[in-house]
Motif scaffolding. Structure first.
Motif, PDB file in Angstrom:
ATOM      1  N   THR A   1      18.997  48.911 -15.135  1.00  0.00           N
ATOM      2  CA  THR A   1      19.201  50.250 -15.908  1.00  0.00           C
ATOM      3  C   THR A   1      18.669  51.355 -15.321  1.00  0.00           C
ATOM      4  N   THR A   2      19.263  52.485 -15.602  1.00  0.00           N
ATOM      5  CA  THR A   2      18.955  54.031 -15.097  1.00  0.00           C
ATOM      6  C   THR A   2      18.504  54.968 -16.073  1.00  0.00           C
ATOM      7  N   GLU A   3      17.678  55.487 -16.427  1.00  0.00           N
ATOM      8  CA  GLU A   3      17.499  56.508 -17.284  1.00  0.00           C
ATOM      9  C   GLU A   3      17.158  57.883 -16.867  1.00  0.00           C
TER      10      GLU A   3
ATOM     11  N   SER B   1       3.064  51.233 -22.582  1.00  0.00           N
ATOM     12  CA  SER B   1       4.117  51.383 -22.172  1.00  0.00           C
ATOM     13  C   SER B   1       4.124  52.385 -21.058  1.00  0.00           C
ATOM     14  N   MET B   2       5.063  52.590 -20.018  1.00  0.00           N
ATOM     15  CA  MET B   2       4.811  53.588 -18.857  1.00  0.00           C
ATOM     16  C   MET B   2       5.373  54.752 -19.471  1.00  0.00           C
ATOM     17  N   THR B   3       4.424  55.999 -18.787  1.00  0.00           N
ATOM     18  CA  THR B   3       4.585  57.352 -19.137  1.00  0.00           C
ATOM     19  C   THR B   3       4.774  58.107 -17.974  1.00  0.00           C
ATOM     20  N   LEU B   4       5.476  59.235 -18.066  1.00  0.00           N
ATOM     21  CA  LEU B   4       5.820  60.078 -16.774  1.00  0.00           C
ATOM     22  C   LEU B   4       5.485  61.416 -17.065  1.00  0.00           C
ATOM     23  N   VAL B   5       4.759  62.088 -16.170  1.00  0.00           N
ATOM     24  CA  VAL B   5       4.401  63.558 -16.340  1.00  0.00           C
ATOM     25  C   VAL B   5       4.863  64.388 -15.406  1.00  0.00           C
TER      26      VAL B   5
ATOM     27  N   TRP C   1       2.216  71.413 -17.190  1.00  0.00           N
ATOM     28  CA  TRP C   1       2.609  70.211 -16.939  1.00  0.00           C
ATOM     29  C   TRP C   1       3.284  69.782 -18.306  1.00  0.00           C
ATOM     30  N   ARG C   2       4.261  68.811 -18.402  1.00  0.00           N
ATOM     31  CA  ARG C   2       4.800  68.094 -19.263  1.00  0.00           C
ATOM     32  C   ARG C   2       4.677  66.535 -19.438  1.00  0.00           C
ATOM     33  N   GLU C   3       4.266  66.032 -20.324  1.00  0.00           N
ATOM     34  CA  GLU C   3       4.178  64.657 -20.566  1.00  0.00           C
ATOM     35  C   GLU C   3       5.669  64.357 -21.073  1.00  0.00           C
ATOM     36  N   LEU C   4       6.467  63.613 -20.466  1.00  0.00           N
ATOM     37  CA  LEU C   4       7.805  63.272 -20.911  1.00  0.00           C
ATOM     38  C   LEU C   4       7.896  62.397 -22.229  1.00  0.00           C
ATOM     39  N   PRO C   5       8.710  62.201 -22.949  1.00  0.00           N
ATOM     40  CA  PRO C   5       8.686  61.303 -24.126  1.00  0.00           C
ATOM     41  C   PRO C   5       8.802  59.911 -23.816  1.00  0.00           C
ATOM     42  N   PRO C   6       8.504  58.762 -24.396  1.00  0.00           N
ATOM     43  CA  PRO C   6       8.553  57.495 -24.181  1.00  0.00           C
ATOM     44  C   PRO C   6      10.131  57.257 -23.671  1.00  0.00           C
ATOM     45  N   MET C   7      10.201  56.265 -22.808  1.00  0.00           N
ATOM     46  CA  MET C   7      11.483  55.764 -22.589  1.00  0.00           C
ATOM     47  C   MET C   7      11.267  54.002 -22.616  1.00  0.00           C
TER      48      MET C   7
ATOM     49  N   LYS D   1      11.039  70.907  -4.969  1.00  0.00           N
ATOM     50  CA  LYS D   1      10.529  72.188  -4.841  1.00  0.00           C
ATOM     51  C   LYS D   1       9.208  72.394  -5.635  1.00  0.00           C
ATOM     52  N   GLY D   2       8.844  72.910  -6.345  1.00  0.00           N
ATOM     53  CA  GLY D   2       7.332  73.245  -6.992  1.00  0.00           C
ATOM     54  C   GLY D   2       6.836  72.109  -7.882  1.00  0.00           C
ATOM     55  N   LEU D   3       7.644  71.259  -8.237  1.00  0.00           N
ATOM     56  CA  LEU D   3       7.371  70.269  -9.212  1.00  0.00           C
ATOM     57  C   LEU D   3       7.157  68.686  -8.624  1.00  0.00           C
ATOM     58  N   VAL D   4       6.072  67.965  -9.116  1.00  0.00           N
ATOM     59  CA  VAL D   4       5.647  66.898  -8.971  1.00  0.00           C
ATOM     60  C   VAL D   4       5.560  65.937 -10.110  1.00  0.00           C
ATOM     61  N   CYS D   5       6.260  64.763  -9.782  1.00  0.00           N
ATOM     62  CA  CYS D   5       6.422  63.896 -10.909  1.00  0.00           C
ATOM     63  C   CYS D   5       5.333  62.548 -10.907  1.00  0.00           C
ATOM     64  N   PHE D   6       4.537  62.582 -11.887  1.00  0.00           N
ATOM     65  CA  PHE D   6       3.500  61.285 -11.844  1.00  0.00           C
ATOM     66  C   PHE D   6       3.823  60.174 -13.052  1.00  0.00           C
ATOM     67  N   ILE D   7       3.485  59.192 -12.562  1.00  0.00           N
ATOM     68  CA  ILE D   7       3.551  57.941 -13.414  1.00  0.00           C
ATOM     69  C   ILE D   7       2.465  57.223 -13.897  1.00  0.00           C
ATOM     70  N   SER D   8       2.423  56.794 -14.955  1.00  0.00           N
ATOM     71  CA  SER D   8       1.292  56.024 -15.702  1.00  0.00           C
ATOM     72  C   SER D   8       1.691  54.781 -15.908  1.00  0.00           C
ATOM     73  N   ARG D   9       1.259  53.572 -15.490  1.00  0.00           N
ATOM     74  CA  ARG D   9       1.946  52.306 -15.691  1.00  0.00           C
ATOM     75  C   ARG D   9       1.838  52.127 -17.133  1.00  0.00           C
ATOM     76  N   PHE D  10       0.635  52.213 -17.788  1.00  0.00           N
ATOM     77  CA  PHE D  10       0.502  52.020 -19.343  1.00  0.00           C
ATOM     78  C   PHE D  10      -0.227  53.183 -19.943  1.00  0.00           C
ATOM     79  N   ASN D  11       0.286  53.667 -21.216  1.00  0.00           N
ATOM     80  CA  ASN D  11      -0.380  54.574 -21.770  1.00  0.00           C
ATOM     81  C   ASN D  11      -0.907  53.798 -22.906  1.00  0.00           C
ATOM     82  N   ALA D  12      -1.631  54.569 -24.026  1.00  0.00           N
ATOM     83  CA  ALA D  12      -2.331  53.877 -25.057  1.00  0.00           C
ATOM     84  C   ALA D  12      -1.453  52.885 -25.911  1.00  0.00           C
ATOM     85  N   LEU D  13      -0.186  53.115 -25.812  1.00  0.00           N
ATOM     86  CA  LEU D  13       0.847  52.310 -26.600  1.00  0.00           C
ATOM     87  C   LEU D  13       1.208  51.145 -25.701  1.00  0.00           C
TER      88      LEU D  13
END
Length: 403
Positions: free
Chosen positions: A220-222, A155-159, A168-174, A141-153
């Motif tokens: 694994t699936t999250e 690890s991978m981050t999704l927005v 926008w919302r930065e999703l918590p670490p997984m 629909k109107g939402l797009v999910c972005f992924i960053s391979r590595f953040n400051a820590l």
């Protein structure tokens, strides 16, 4: 019905009446059989209830809505009012926007607007977090999910974001999942929530005696749920090589496994993956999975002797569990399309599929296919890209989609 508090829409009728007489304004009058004096009478327009005016404005194309915001502060505030957004959610949109991104820059994309049949350069994602490797991985629909391979820590981050409203919302670490198999978004419009499903391999510390084996990889699936704002670990996806963009269809996510020639489906309610074995036609390559009216389609090229002979559309038949050819690109258009190279790309959403060939940093030819009408249409040339377009995604432009 009472007027909406704080908006003061009582004069919007007068504003609408004045706008219709402006030939080049954002709202243009159409040929009607009603007398102009009666149609533009401010007395009649000013008596319209607010909810009627909201429903009228909600039916405007998105591009006109953005120009309408510049009229005055009152109209600009209307775009974010809950009552107006509710009217937008009940209004069908004109079709998806196709986003194409240049190498190394996913913040300034190129858009093809289906309703206007034009290419536009719009910096939609300048508001996202400043991750260098941010790139789009899923849409619904109107939402797009972005992924960053590595953040400051590290690890991978999704927005998740709405490109139109800049929310926008930065999703918590997984948990660390590398490599990725598939990413998808499932919406529950009635409940106003969404799920982000990420599947891949999770690194498990090795507990054996062999010092060389530092870790193991486990499928694994999250799943992230917007209302809970947290991830939940579920069953693993069957191992294999998958298309990373999972497609939602009838409340289920689907992806294609190249190794086993099988569909895999994820059901949020049961929290598990299932395999659907359905072999593709031989030498069918470069395909893209698309959903249309509750059916699954595949668009790709038929390759023989390392030469693409044609571009076909396949439909998945649930009764027989097989793919059936339902259409192909006309021969003359296909010859023109493949003249610039057989390495073409597909971006699909709902009933539309964009196919394009990139050569020497520019789109040489783009074709739009309508799955419902079975219509192939050559698009106007795009000369906006200064670098090679390497990634594309499509989404439905909606103001009511909340990240």
């Amino acid at each position: 019905m009472k007027n909406l508090p704080g908006l003061g829409l009582g004069t919007l009728g007068n504003d609408l009446a004045s706008l219709t007489v402006c030939g080049d304004s954002c709202l243009r009058s159409r040929e009607l059989s009603v007398e102009p004096e009666l149609l533009l009478d401010p007395t009649l327009w000013s008596q319209l209830p607010d909810f009627i005016i909201e429903k009228i404005i909600a039916r405007l194309p998105v591009t006109d809505l953005f120009r309408l915001r510049a009229v005055c502060r009152k109209w600009n505030s209307l775009m974010t009012h809950p009552g107006f957004l509710s009217s937008c959610s009940d209004t069908p949109q004109a079709g998806p926007w196709f986003l194409l991104f240049t190498r190394g820059d996913y913040r300034n994309g190129i858009i093809h607007n289906h309703s206007t049949n034009k290419w536009q350069r719009i910096p939609l994602f300048s508001h996202l977090p400043p991750y260098e490797s941010l790139y789009p991985c899923a849409a619904a629909k109107g939402l797009v999910c972005f992924i960053s391979r590595f953040n400051a820590l590290g690890s991978m981050t999704l927005v998740v974001c709405n490109p139109l409203t800049s929310s926008w919302r930065e999703l918590p670490p997984m948990m660390e999942i590398l490599p990725l198999y598939a990413v998808g978004i499932l919406l529950e419009s009635e409940r106003g929530i969404y799920h982000v499903v990420v599947s891949g391999l999770r690194r498990i510390p090795h507990t054996g005696r062999n010092p060389r084996e530092t870790c193991r990889l486990r499928p694994t699936t999250e799943v992230f749920t917007s209302t809970n704002n947290c991830w939940k670990t579920t069953g693993g996806m069957p191992p294999g090589s998958y298309h990373s963009l999972a497609v939602p269809c009838n409340g289920t996510l689907y992806s294609w496994c190249y190794v086993s020639d099988a569909l895999v489906a994820y059901n949020v309610a049961s929290a598990c993956w299932t395999q659907i074995y359905a072999r593709m036609p031989r030498f069918f390559e470069g395909h893209r999975l698309v959903e249309c009216d509750g059916q699954l389609f595949m668009v790709g090229g038929l390759n023989k002797d390392n030469v693409t002979k044609g571009i076909y559309v396949l439909e998945f038949q649930w009764d027989n569990m097989e793919w059936i050819k339902v259409d192909r690109m006309p021969k003359l258009l296909c010859e023109q399309f493949l003249r610039y190279g057989t390495d073409f790309r597909c971006v699909g959403y709902s009933d539309l599929v964009l196919l394009y060939v990139v050569r020497y940093r520019r789109i040489r030819l783009a074709v739009l296919y309508d799955l419902t009408k079975k219509l192939w249409r050559r698009l106007p040339p795009c000369s906006l890209a200064e670098e090679r377009l390497i990634h594309g995604i499509a989404f439905e432009p909606r103001l009511d989609a909340m990240a």
